[in-house]
Scaffold this motif. Structure first.
Motif, PDB file in Angstrom:
ATOM      1  N   SER A   1     -28.483 -77.790  64.476  1.00 25.52           N
ATOM      2  CA  SER A   1     -28.507 -77.237  65.825  1.00 25.52           C
ATOM      3  C   SER A   1     -29.820 -76.535  66.149  1.00 25.52           C
ATOM      4  O   SER A   1     -29.837 -75.588  66.901  1.00 25.52           O
ATOM      5  N   GLN A   2     -30.912 -77.031  65.586  1.00 27.35           N
ATOM      6  CA  GLN A   2     -32.205 -76.399  65.856  1.00 27.35           C
ATOM      7  C   GLN A   2     -32.530 -76.520  67.341  1.00 27.35           C
ATOM      8  O   GLN A   2     -32.380 -77.574  67.935  1.00 27.35           O
ATOM      9  N   GLN A   3     -32.948 -75.420  67.922  1.00 25.59           N
ATOM     10  CA  GLN A   3     -33.312 -75.408  69.329  1.00 25.59           C
ATOM     11  C   GLN A   3     -34.763 -75.842  69.478  1.00 25.59           C
ATOM     12  O   GLN A   3     -35.575 -75.681  68.580  1.00 25.59           O
ATOM     13  N   GLN A   4     -35.075 -76.385  70.633  1.00 25.44           N
ATOM     14  CA  GLN A   4     -36.436 -76.816  70.922  1.00 25.44           C
ATOM     15  C   GLN A   4     -37.426 -75.663  70.877  1.00 25.44           C
ATOM     16  O   GLN A   4     -38.588 -75.866  70.642  1.00 25.44           O
ATOM     17  N   ASP A   5     -36.971 -74.448  71.119  1.00 20.42           N
ATOM     18  CA  ASP A   5     -37.893 -73.324  71.232  1.00 20.42           C
ATOM     19  C   ASP A   5     -38.065 -72.550  69.927  1.00 20.42           C
ATOM     20  O   ASP A   5     -38.618 -71.461  69.933  1.00 20.42           O
ATOM     21  N   ASP A   6     -37.605 -73.110  68.785  1.00 21.77           N
ATOM     22  CA  ASP A   6     -37.880 -72.448  67.510  1.00 21.77           C
ATOM     23  C   ASP A   6     -39.374 -72.437  67.254  1.00 21.77           C
ATOM     24  O   ASP A   6     -40.088 -73.389  67.585  1.00 21.77           O
ATOM     25  N   ASP A   7     -39.846 -71.348  66.669  1.00 28.38           N
ATOM     26  CA  ASP A   7     -41.258 -71.253  66.308  1.00 28.38           C
ATOM     27  C   ASP A   7     -41.535 -71.932  64.968  1.00 28.38           C
ATOM     28  O   ASP A   7     -42.598 -72.488  64.768  1.00 28.38           O
ATOM     29  N   VAL A   8     -40.561 -71.844  64.048  1.00 24.64           N
ATOM     30  CA  VAL A   8     -40.777 -72.321  62.690  1.00 24.64           C
ATOM     31  C   VAL A   8     -39.539 -73.064  62.192  1.00 24.64           C
ATOM     32  O   VAL A   8     -38.419 -72.590  62.371  1.00 24.64           O
ATOM     33  N   LEU A   9     -39.765 -74.217  61.563  1.00 33.33           N
ATOM     34  CA  LEU A   9     -38.727 -74.916  60.819  1.00 33.33           C
ATOM     35  C   LEU A   9     -39.143 -74.863  59.359  1.00 33.33           C
ATOM     36  O   LEU A   9     -40.194 -75.378  58.986  1.00 33.33           O
ATOM     37  N   VAL A  10     -38.332 -74.207  58.534  1.00 35.34           N
ATOM     38  CA  VAL A  10     -38.611 -74.111  57.101  1.00 35.34           C
ATOM     39  C   VAL A  10     -37.722 -75.132  56.397  1.00 35.34           C
ATOM     40  O   VAL A  10     -36.517 -75.166  56.615  1.00 35.34           O
ATOM     41  N   VAL A  11     -38.328 -75.976  55.576  1.00 37.80           N
ATOM     42  CA  VAL A  11     -37.595 -76.930  54.760  1.00 37.80           C
ATOM     43  C   VAL A  11     -37.836 -76.512  53.320  1.00 37.80           C
ATOM     44  O   VAL A  11     -38.970 -76.572  52.835  1.00 37.80           O
ATOM     45  N   GLY A  12     -36.792 -76.028  52.664  1.00 41.07           N
ATOM     46  CA  GLY A  12     -37.024 -75.555  51.307  1.00 41.07           C
ATOM     47  C   GLY A  12     -35.780 -75.014  50.649  1.00 41.07           C
ATOM     48  O   GLY A  12     -34.703 -75.007  51.225  1.00 41.07           O
TER      49      GLY A  12
ATOM     50  N   GLY B   1     -31.744 -65.875  48.221  1.00 41.64           N
ATOM     51  CA  GLY B   1     -33.062 -66.154  48.793  1.00 41.64           C
ATOM     52  C   GLY B   1     -33.638 -67.476  48.346  1.00 41.64           C
ATOM     53  O   GLY B   1     -33.394 -68.491  48.954  1.00 41.64           O
ATOM     54  N   HIS B   2     -34.379 -67.484  47.267  1.00 43.55           N
ATOM     55  CA  HIS B   2     -35.232 -68.584  46.806  1.00 43.55           C
ATOM     56  C   HIS B   2     -36.383 -68.733  47.798  1.00 43.55           C
ATOM     57  O   HIS B   2     -36.430 -68.071  48.838  1.00 43.55           O
ATOM     58  N   THR B   3     -37.315 -69.606  47.508  1.00 41.40           N
ATOM     59  CA  THR B   3     -38.548 -69.683  48.301  1.00 41.40           C
ATOM     60  C   THR B   3     -38.282 -69.987  49.767  1.00 41.40           C
ATOM     61  O   THR B   3     -38.765 -69.290  50.657  1.00 41.40           O
ATOM     62  N   GLY B   4     -37.518 -71.027  50.054  1.00 41.37           N
ATOM     63  CA  GLY B   4     -37.269 -71.394  51.450  1.00 41.37           C
ATOM     64  C   GLY B   4     -36.565 -70.296  52.222  1.00 41.37           C
ATOM     65  O   GLY B   4     -36.950 -69.950  53.338  1.00 41.37           O
TER      66      GLY B   4
ATOM     67  N   ALA C   1     -38.599 -61.835  60.253  1.00 44.73           N
ATOM     68  CA  ALA C   1     -38.967 -60.411  60.293  1.00 44.73           C
ATOM     69  C   ALA C   1     -40.246 -60.187  61.089  1.00 44.73           C
ATOM     70  O   ALA C   1     -40.455 -59.099  61.636  1.00 44.73           O
ATOM     71  N   LEU C   2     -41.084 -61.217  61.173  1.00 46.19           N
ATOM     72  CA  LEU C   2     -42.312 -61.129  61.981  1.00 46.19           C
ATOM     73  C   LEU C   2     -42.043 -61.404  63.463  1.00 46.19           C
ATOM     74  O   LEU C   2     -42.970 -61.398  64.279  1.00 46.19           O
ATOM     75  N   GLY C   3     -40.773 -61.672  63.787  1.00 43.08           N
ATOM     76  CA  GLY C   3     -40.413 -61.882  65.195  1.00 43.08           C
ATOM     77  C   GLY C   3     -40.364 -63.335  65.619  1.00 43.08           C
ATOM     78  O   GLY C   3     -40.144 -63.618  66.801  1.00 43.08           O
ATOM     79  N   LEU C   4     -40.550 -64.261  64.685  1.00 39.93           N
ATOM     80  CA  LEU C   4     -40.512 -65.682  65.025  1.00 39.93           C
ATOM     81  C   LEU C   4     -39.072 -66.183  65.025  1.00 39.93           C
ATOM     82  O   LEU C   4     -38.226 -65.683  64.288  1.00 39.93           O
ATOM     83  N   ARG C   5     -38.798 -67.187  65.858  1.00 38.62           N
ATOM     84  CA  ARG C   5     -37.484 -67.844  65.851  1.00 38.62           C
ATOM     85  C   ARG C   5     -37.536 -68.919  64.762  1.00 38.62           C
ATOM     86  O   ARG C   5     -38.418 -69.766  64.767  1.00 38.62           O
ATOM     87  N   VAL C   6     -36.560 -68.885  63.833  1.00 38.73           N
ATOM     88  CA  VAL C   6     -36.644 -69.695  62.619  1.00 38.73           C
ATOM     89  C   VAL C   6     -35.351 -70.460  62.372  1.00 38.73           C
ATOM     90  O   VAL C   6     -34.262 -69.930  62.542  1.00 38.73           O
ATOM     91  N   THR C   7     -35.514 -71.706  61.939  1.00 38.39           N
ATOM     92  CA  THR C   7     -34.412 -72.485  61.398  1.00 38.39           C
ATOM     93  C   THR C   7     -34.790 -72.885  59.980  1.00 38.39           C
ATOM     94  O   THR C   7     -35.927 -73.302  59.721  1.00 38.39           O
ATOM     95  N   LEU C   8     -33.835 -72.741  59.050  1.00 37.38           N
ATOM     96  CA  LEU C   8     -34.021 -73.163  57.663  1.00 37.38           C
ATOM     97  C   LEU C   8     -33.164 -74.389  57.406  1.00 37.38           C
ATOM     98  O   LEU C   8     -31.956 -74.380  57.666  1.00 37.38           O
TER      99      LEU C   8
ATOM    100  N   GLU D   1     -31.320 -69.129  61.710  1.00 38.33           N
ATOM    101  CA  GLU D   1     -30.452 -70.294  61.899  1.00 38.33           C
ATOM    102  C   GLU D   1     -30.510 -71.120  60.611  1.00 38.33           C
ATOM    103  O   GLU D   1     -31.596 -71.406  60.101  1.00 38.33           O
ATOM    104  N   PHE D   2     -29.366 -71.491  60.069  1.00 36.84           N
ATOM    105  CA  PHE D   2     -29.325 -72.239  58.813  1.00 36.84           C
ATOM    106  C   PHE D   2     -28.688 -73.599  59.047  1.00 36.84           C
ATOM    107  O   PHE D   2     -27.569 -73.691  59.566  1.00 36.84           O
ATOM    108  N   ALA D   3     -29.419 -74.653  58.691  1.00 35.36           N
ATOM    109  CA  ALA D   3     -28.928 -76.026  58.785  1.00 35.36           C
ATOM    110  C   ALA D   3     -28.782 -76.551  57.360  1.00 35.36           C
ATOM    111  O   ALA D   3     -29.714 -77.112  56.797  1.00 35.36           O
ATOM    112  N   PRO D   4     -27.602 -76.333  56.750  1.00 36.47           N
ATOM    113  CA  PRO D   4     -27.437 -76.701  55.349  1.00 36.47           C
ATOM    114  C   PRO D   4     -27.213 -78.189  55.134  1.00 36.47           C
ATOM    115  O   PRO D   4     -26.603 -78.861  55.957  1.00 36.47           O
TER     116      PRO D   4
END
Length: 112
Positions: A2-13, A44-47, A56-63, A86-89
């Motif tokens: 469900s990642q939104q178009q306006d996310d600043d960062v997509l983390v794959v990890g 946690g782990h890296t991702g 925490a820096l204020g960016l919108r994030v999906t993992l 936002e978590f996309a497992p």
């Protein structure tokens, strides 16, 4: 996902639980037992940690990360939700990853 178009960062990890054992020195002396400070566990782990840091820096994030349908995975989901990530497992039948980290006073570590 469900990642939104306006996310600043997509983390794959990686996402999982780290067990932190603080030791006086590395390598650890050979002994039947070694006294250590209280052992800590951190979802946690890296991702997961990168995603939480970016948020925490204020960016919108999906993992996007691999996780098991188990109690360890529930800890990861809870921490990410509390951190407003936002978590996309992707579900792993092998379960959620774990790592044990021996950390000396200088921050040097051995990860298992």
């Amino acid at each position: 996902m469900s990642q939104q178009q306006d996310d600043d960062v997509l983390v794959v990890g990686g996402s999982g639980v780290d067990t932190i054992v603080r030791v006086d020195s590395l390598p650890v002396p050979l002994a039947d037992s070694v006294l250590v400070d209280p052992i800590e566990e951190w979802p946690g782990h890296t991702g997961g940690n990168v995603a939480l840091g970016a948020r925490a820096l204020g960016l919108r994030v999906t993992l996007l990360g691999l996780i098991g349908d188990d109690w360890i995975g529930a800890q990861v989901r809870e921490r990410l939700a509390k951190g407003d990530v936002e978590f996309a497992p992707v579900i792993s039948h092998e379960g959620t990853r774990r790592a044990v980290n021996l950390v000396d006073p200088t921050g040097r570590r051995m990860s298992f």
